[in-house]
Design a protein around this motif. Structure first.
Motif, PDB file in Angstrom:
ATOM      1  N   LEU A 140       0.817  -1.222   0.000  1.00 57.98           N
ATOM      2  CA  LEU A 140       0.000   0.000   0.000  1.00 57.98           C
ATOM      3  C   LEU A 140       0.847   1.267   0.000  1.00 57.98           C
ATOM      4  CD1 LEU A 140      -2.893  -0.992   2.447  1.00 57.98           C
ATOM      5  CD2 LEU A 140      -2.678  -1.388  -0.005  1.00 57.98           C
ATOM      6  N   ASN A 141       0.187   2.367  -0.388  1.00 55.81           N
ATOM      7  CA  ASN A 141       0.847   3.679  -0.375  1.00 55.81           C
ATOM      8  C   ASN A 141       0.670   4.355   0.978  1.00 55.81           C
ATOM      9  OD1 ASN A 141       1.261   3.267  -3.062  1.00 55.81           O
ATOM     10  ND2 ASN A 141      -0.572   4.411  -3.690  1.00 55.81           N
ATOM     11  N   GLU A 142       1.501   5.366   1.205  1.00 55.45           N
ATOM     12  CA  GLU A 142       1.449   6.158   2.444  1.00 55.45           C
ATOM     13  C   GLU A 142       0.052   6.692   2.757  1.00 55.45           C
ATOM     14  OE1 GLU A 142       3.267   7.776   5.123  1.00 55.45           O
ATOM     15  OE2 GLU A 142       4.041   5.745   4.781  1.00 55.45           O
ATOM     16  N   SER A 143      -0.671   7.103   1.690  1.00 60.68           N
ATOM     17  CA  SER A 143      -1.943   7.797   1.933  1.00 60.68           C
ATOM     18  C   SER A 143      -3.144   6.844   1.999  1.00 60.68           C
ATOM     19  CB  SER A 143      -2.175   8.821   0.818  1.00 60.68           C
ATOM     20  OG  SER A 143      -2.240   8.119  -0.414  1.00 60.68           O
ATOM     21  N   ASP A 144      -2.931   5.562   1.797  1.00 59.64           N
ATOM     22  CA  ASP A 144      -4.062   4.627   1.790  1.00 59.64           C
ATOM     23  C   ASP A 144      -4.648   4.434   3.190  1.00 59.64           C
ATOM     24  OD1 ASP A 144      -3.738   4.268  -0.909  1.00 59.64           O
ATOM     25  OD2 ASP A 144      -2.525   2.446  -0.711  1.00 59.64           O
ATOM     26  N   ILE A 145      -5.946   4.166   3.184  1.00 62.16           N
ATOM     27  CA  ILE A 145      -6.685   4.012   4.445  1.00 62.16           C
ATOM     28  C   ILE A 145      -7.190   2.574   4.548  1.00 62.16           C
ATOM     29  CG2 ILE A 145      -8.845   4.679   5.606  1.00 62.16           C
ATOM     30  CD1 ILE A 145      -8.562   7.325   3.920  1.00 62.16           C
ATOM     31  N   ILE A 146      -7.196   2.068   5.764  1.00 67.46           N
ATOM     32  CA  ILE A 146      -7.664   0.691   5.966  1.00 67.46           C
ATOM     33  C   ILE A 146      -8.818   0.662   6.965  1.00 67.46           C
ATOM     34  CG2 ILE A 146      -7.031  -1.527   7.024  1.00 67.46           C
ATOM     35  CD1 ILE A 146      -4.284  -1.199   5.832  1.00 67.46           C
ATOM     36  N   VAL A 147      -9.821  -0.142   6.630  1.00 70.32           N
ATOM     37  CA  VAL A 147     -10.850  -0.477   7.630  1.00 70.32           C
ATOM     38  C   VAL A 147     -10.824  -2.001   7.734  1.00 70.32           C
ATOM     39  CG1 VAL A 147     -13.273  -0.351   8.290  1.00 70.32           C
ATOM     40  CG2 VAL A 147     -12.253   1.514   6.962  1.00 70.32           C
ATOM     41  N   SER A 148     -10.490  -2.502   8.914  1.00 70.01           N
ATOM     42  CA  SER A 148     -10.305  -3.957   9.039  1.00 70.01           C
ATOM     43  C   SER A 148     -11.406  -4.566   9.900  1.00 70.01           C
ATOM     44  CB  SER A 148      -8.934  -4.254   9.650  1.00 70.01           C
ATOM     45  OG  SER A 148      -8.822  -3.643  10.920  1.00 70.01           O
ATOM     46  N   THR A 149     -11.666  -5.836   9.635  1.00 68.49           N
ATOM     47  CA  THR A 149     -12.834  -6.489  10.227  1.00 68.49           C
ATOM     48  C   THR A 149     -12.601  -7.007  11.649  1.00 68.49           C
ATOM     49  OG1 THR A 149     -14.548  -8.145   9.766  1.00 68.49           O
ATOM     50  CG2 THR A 149     -12.294  -8.805   9.321  1.00 68.49           C
ATOM     51  N   THR A 150     -13.686  -7.390  12.271  1.00 66.44           N
ATOM     52  CA  THR A 150     -13.714  -7.903  13.647  1.00 66.44           C
ATOM     53  C   THR A 150     -12.946  -9.224  13.782  1.00 66.44           C
ATOM     54  OG1 THR A 150     -15.965  -7.038  13.678  1.00 66.44           O
ATOM     55  CG2 THR A 150     -15.342  -8.458  15.514  1.00 66.44           C
ATOM     56  N   GLY A 151     -12.213  -9.361  14.857  1.00 61.48           N
ATOM     57  CA  GLY A 151     -11.570 -10.650  15.139  1.00 61.48           C
ATOM     58  C   GLY A 151     -10.074 -10.592  14.948  1.00 61.48           C
ATOM     59  N   LYS A 152      -9.502 -11.748  14.631  1.00 54.37           N
ATOM     60  CA  LYS A 152      -8.041 -11.866  14.652  1.00 54.37           C
ATOM     61  C   LYS A 152      -7.355 -11.049  13.572  1.00 54.37           C
ATOM     62  CE  LYS A 152      -7.750 -16.254  17.065  1.00 54.37           C
ATOM     63  NZ  LYS A 152      -7.395 -17.672  17.001  1.00 54.37           N
ATOM     64  N   LEU A 153      -8.044 -10.810  12.466  1.00 60.45           N
ATOM     65  CA  LEU A 153      -7.399 -10.053  11.386  1.00 60.45           C
ATOM     66  C   LEU A 153      -6.967  -8.670  11.885  1.00 60.45           C
ATOM     67  CD1 LEU A 153      -8.317  -9.944   7.688  1.00 60.45           C
ATOM     68  CD2 LEU A 153      -7.959  -7.811   8.864  1.00 60.45           C
ATOM     69  N   SER A 154      -7.842  -8.002  12.605  1.00 59.35           N
ATOM     70  CA  SER A 154      -7.483  -6.662  13.112  1.00 59.35           C
ATOM     71  C   SER A 154      -6.351  -6.768  14.127  1.00 59.35           C
ATOM     72  CB  SER A 154      -8.702  -5.989  13.753  1.00 59.35           C
ATOM     73  OG  SER A 154      -9.544  -5.477  12.739  1.00 59.35           O
ATOM     74  N   ARG A 155      -6.341  -7.854  14.885  1.00 57.81           N
ATOM     75  CA  ARG A 155      -5.258  -8.030  15.864  1.00 57.81           C
ATOM     76  C   ARG A 155      -3.927  -8.253  15.144  1.00 57.81           C
ATOM     77  NH1 ARG A 155      -7.920 -12.584  19.568  1.00 57.81           N
ATOM     78  NH2 ARG A 155      -5.804 -12.709  20.380  1.00 57.81           N
ATOM     79  N   GLU A 156      -3.969  -9.025  14.069  1.00 53.97           N
ATOM     80  CA  GLU A 156      -2.742  -9.261  13.287  1.00 53.97           C
ATOM     81  C   GLU A 156      -2.253  -7.959  12.656  1.00 53.97           C
ATOM     82  OE1 GLU A 156      -3.656 -13.963  12.203  1.00 53.97           O
ATOM     83  OE2 GLU A 156      -4.177 -12.421  10.757  1.00 53.97           O
ATOM     84  N   LEU A 157      -3.205  -7.174  12.166  1.00 54.46           N
ATOM     85  CA  LEU A 157      -2.836  -5.890  11.561  1.00 54.46           C
ATOM     86  C   LEU A 157      -2.162  -4.988  12.605  1.00 54.46           C
ATOM     87  CD1 LEU A 157      -2.935  -3.687   9.372  1.00 54.46           C
ATOM     88  CD2 LEU A 157      -5.322  -3.235  10.030  1.00 54.46           C
ATOM     89  N   PHE A 158      -2.771  -4.941  13.780  1.00 56.70           N
ATOM     90  CA  PHE A 158      -2.232  -4.095  14.847  1.00 56.70           C
ATOM     91  C   PHE A 158      -0.795  -4.512  15.187  1.00 56.70           C
ATOM     92  CE2 PHE A 158      -1.568  -2.497  19.093  1.00 56.70           C
ATOM     93  CZ  PHE A 158      -2.180  -1.256  19.078  1.00 56.70           C
ATOM     94  N   GLU A 159      -0.600  -5.815  15.319  1.00 55.54           N
ATOM     95  CA  GLU A 159       0.746  -6.308  15.669  1.00 55.54           C
ATOM     96  C   GLU A 159       1.753  -6.012  14.570  1.00 55.54           C
ATOM     97  OE1 GLU A 159       0.570 -10.075  18.705  1.00 55.54           O
ATOM     98  OE2 GLU A 159       1.754 -10.215  16.889  1.00 55.54           O
ATOM     99  N   TYR A 160       1.293  -6.155  13.335  1.00 57.72           N
ATOM    100  CA  TYR A 160       2.227  -5.932  12.220  1.00 57.72           C
ATOM    101  C   TYR A 160       2.695  -4.482  12.191  1.00 57.72           C
ATOM    102  CZ  TYR A 160       4.409  -6.527   7.658  1.00 57.72           C
ATOM    103  OH  TYR A 160       5.323  -6.585   6.633  1.00 57.72           O
ATOM    104  N   ARG A 161       1.779  -3.567  12.444  1.00 57.40           N
ATOM    105  CA  ARG A 161       2.180  -2.145  12.496  1.00 57.40           C
ATOM    106  C   ARG A 161       3.228  -1.947  13.581  1.00 57.40           C
ATOM    107  NH1 ARG A 161       0.675   0.092   7.763  1.00 57.40           N
ATOM    108  NH2 ARG A 161      -1.561   0.396   7.561  1.00 57.40           N
ATOM    109  N   ASP A 162       3.017  -2.584  14.732  1.00 59.47           N
ATOM    110  CA  ASP A 162       3.991  -2.464  15.835  1.00 59.47           C
ATOM    111  C   ASP A 162       5.345  -3.027  15.406  1.00 59.47           C
ATOM    112  OD1 ASP A 162       2.401  -1.200  17.632  1.00 59.47           O
ATOM    113  OD2 ASP A 162       1.962  -2.957  18.865  1.00 59.47           O
ATOM    114  N   THR A 163       5.297  -4.221  14.791  1.00 61.68           N
ATOM    115  CA  THR A 163       6.542  -4.863  14.364  1.00 61.68           C
ATOM    116  C   THR A 163       7.320  -3.961  13.414  1.00 61.68           C
ATOM    117  OG1 THR A 163       5.315  -6.912  14.393  1.00 61.68           O
ATOM    118  CG2 THR A 163       7.467  -7.014  13.350  1.00 61.68           C
ATOM    119  N   LYS A 164       6.581  -3.235  12.571  1.00 63.59           N
ATOM    120  CA  LYS A 164       7.248  -2.377  11.588  1.00 63.59           C
ATOM    121  C   LYS A 164       7.517  -0.968  12.120  1.00 63.59           C
ATOM    122  CE  LYS A 164       6.637  -2.856   7.263  1.00 63.59           C
ATOM    123  NZ  LYS A 164       6.233  -2.844   5.869  1.00 63.59           N
ATOM    124  N   ASN A 165       7.257  -0.801  13.417  1.00 61.20           N
ATOM    125  CA  ASN A 165       7.402   0.523  14.029  1.00 61.20           C
ATOM    126  C   ASN A 165       6.580   1.586  13.320  1.00 61.20           C
ATOM    127  OD1 ASN A 165       9.071  -0.029  16.199  1.00 61.20           O
ATOM    128  ND2 ASN A 165      10.851  -0.163  14.811  1.00 61.20           N
TER     129      ASN A 165
END
Ligand SMILES: Cc1ncc(C[n+]2csc(CCOP(=O)(O)OP(=O)(O)O)c2C)c(N)n1
Length: 374
Positions: free
Chosen positions: A197-222
């Protein structure tokens, strides 16, 4: 604690042998047992909890028997309308037993999306005129309570409820596995999508583990979390949220990261997406054929063609991939494609046991997200 097999046996001995529901983590030990021991026709995993009430009504009309409907208390909201305008004694007076997993019980720590619903669950039942019991974890008491509920449901021909705390049923592991030899895990597919994705892209993520994985990935990538709206509750509505944003923020690409259970829950929104046709709307469906976040019980995800549904709903482009190579290939062309687009990624069921949870509050998530949108 209750043994799922004993409780199931008691219900079936008392002619409760038709089940319909949407899975829930509090009930998973019991409903997984049902999934393993009852045929698909008599244990219907429905699209949403409102549909469950409809299906149970049809069953009762056709057989005169009492169905059991299972759901998380989050799903009670979806069921309120048919409970008040279909099954209520002031309308068609249809008897059924609701089994409701009680997340967010006051005094017990739970995730933010469960707090309000947990607080009002019993009051909501009272307000709807639905008598309930809170199921005891001790077998003899539980059977006594359940006997009374069954008798009352039959004698009054009205809806009754069994409220179940998360720790009531003994562990039972689902044996009905979704058969797939898919090479990509959802987490890897998610990482591939995020990295494209590009810098300006926006994400809306669904209920459950997918959003948790997304959250962790952002942390991992600082990285921060300000580009992601995590739909922690309100299952099935992330596509509607994303559509609402895409229509107002035409200059930004909006990516809805969806699950198959969630998409099935409120598929009608796809018609709005397809016909309003925002060209900045990109729908990425991670289809694992299951409600993985709450125990892995199957959805119809691998038996239906989501791409054909989206095409019929007027999406401009649709594609389904099931390999890392094809996913990367499709994503590399994303900049040349206008939405609405659906990319279905067929993924395996293999999320991590040690997956974390967002450690910022929904309010902070919203504040940062809105700032980023501006
Ligand atoms: C209205 C409602 N019903 C049920 C739930 C419980 N629930 C949370 S996540 C989930 C499964 C979602 O399935 P899917 O979209 O396929 O994603 P997966 O869990 O497979 O990642 C369920 C049933 C809920 N949160 N809200």
């Amino acid at each position: 604690m209750l043994k799922p097999n004993n409780y199931f046996k008691y219900l079936t001995q008392n002619e409760i042998d038709f089940f319909v529901g949407v899975p829930d983590s509090s009930l998973k030990n019991f409903t997984s047992y049902i999934t393993d021991h009852v045929c698909k026709q008599n244990n219907i995993i429905a699209a949403n909890e409102g549909a469950c009430i409809g299906l149970a009504t049809g069953y009762h009309l056709a057989t005169g028997k009492i169905p059991l409907v299972y759901m998380q208390n989050s799903g009670l909201g979806n069921a309120v309308n048919p409970l008040l305008s279909l099954t209520d004694e002031k309308v068609y007076k249809i008897p059924m037993i609701l089994m409701i997993g009680w997340r967010g019980e006051p005094g017990i720590k739970d995730e933010p999306q469960h707090i309000k619903q947990g607080e009002i669950t019993l009051d909501l039942l009272k307000c709807m005129g639905i008598p309930y019991i809170i199921l005891d974890a001790e077998q003899e008491n539980a059977i006594k309570q359940t006997r009374q509920i069954i008798e009352d449901t039959k004698s009054t021909s009205t809806v009754h409820a069994i409220v179940v705390r998360p720790s009531v049923f003994e562990k039972y592991s689902l044996k009905t596995k979704i058969s797939s030899n898919l090479e990509i895990s959802r987490e890897d597919a998610l990482k591939t999508v995020i990295d494209s994705l590009n810098e300006s892209d926006i994400i809306v993520s669904t209920t459950g583990k997918l959003s948790r994985e997304l959250f962790e990935y952002r942390d991992t990538k600082n990285q921060g979390h300000e580009k992601d709206f995590l739909t922690v509750g309100s299952m099935g509505h992330s596509s509607a949220i994303a559509l609402g944003i895409a229509l107002q923020k035409k200059e930004r690409r909006v990516f809805c990261l969806d699950g198959d259970g969630a998409m099935l829950m409120h598929t009608g929104t796809l018609a709005n997406i397809g016909t309003l046709a925002p060209n900045n709307f990109f729908h990425i469906l991670f289809n694992n054929g299951a409600h993985e976040s709450v125990g892995g019980q199957p959805t119809a995800g691998f038996e239906v063609e989501f791409t054909e549904v989206a095409s019929a709903y007027q999406y401009k482009s649709v594609i389904s991939v099931d390999t890392q190579k094809d996913l990367s290939e499709v994503l590399s062309h994303l900049k040349d494609i206008t939405g609405p687009l659906l990319i279905e990624i067929k993924v395996g069921i293999n999320s991590r046991e040690d997956l974390g949870r967002p450690n910022i509050s929904p309010l902070d998530n919203k504040t940062n997200f809105v700032k980023n949108l501006k």
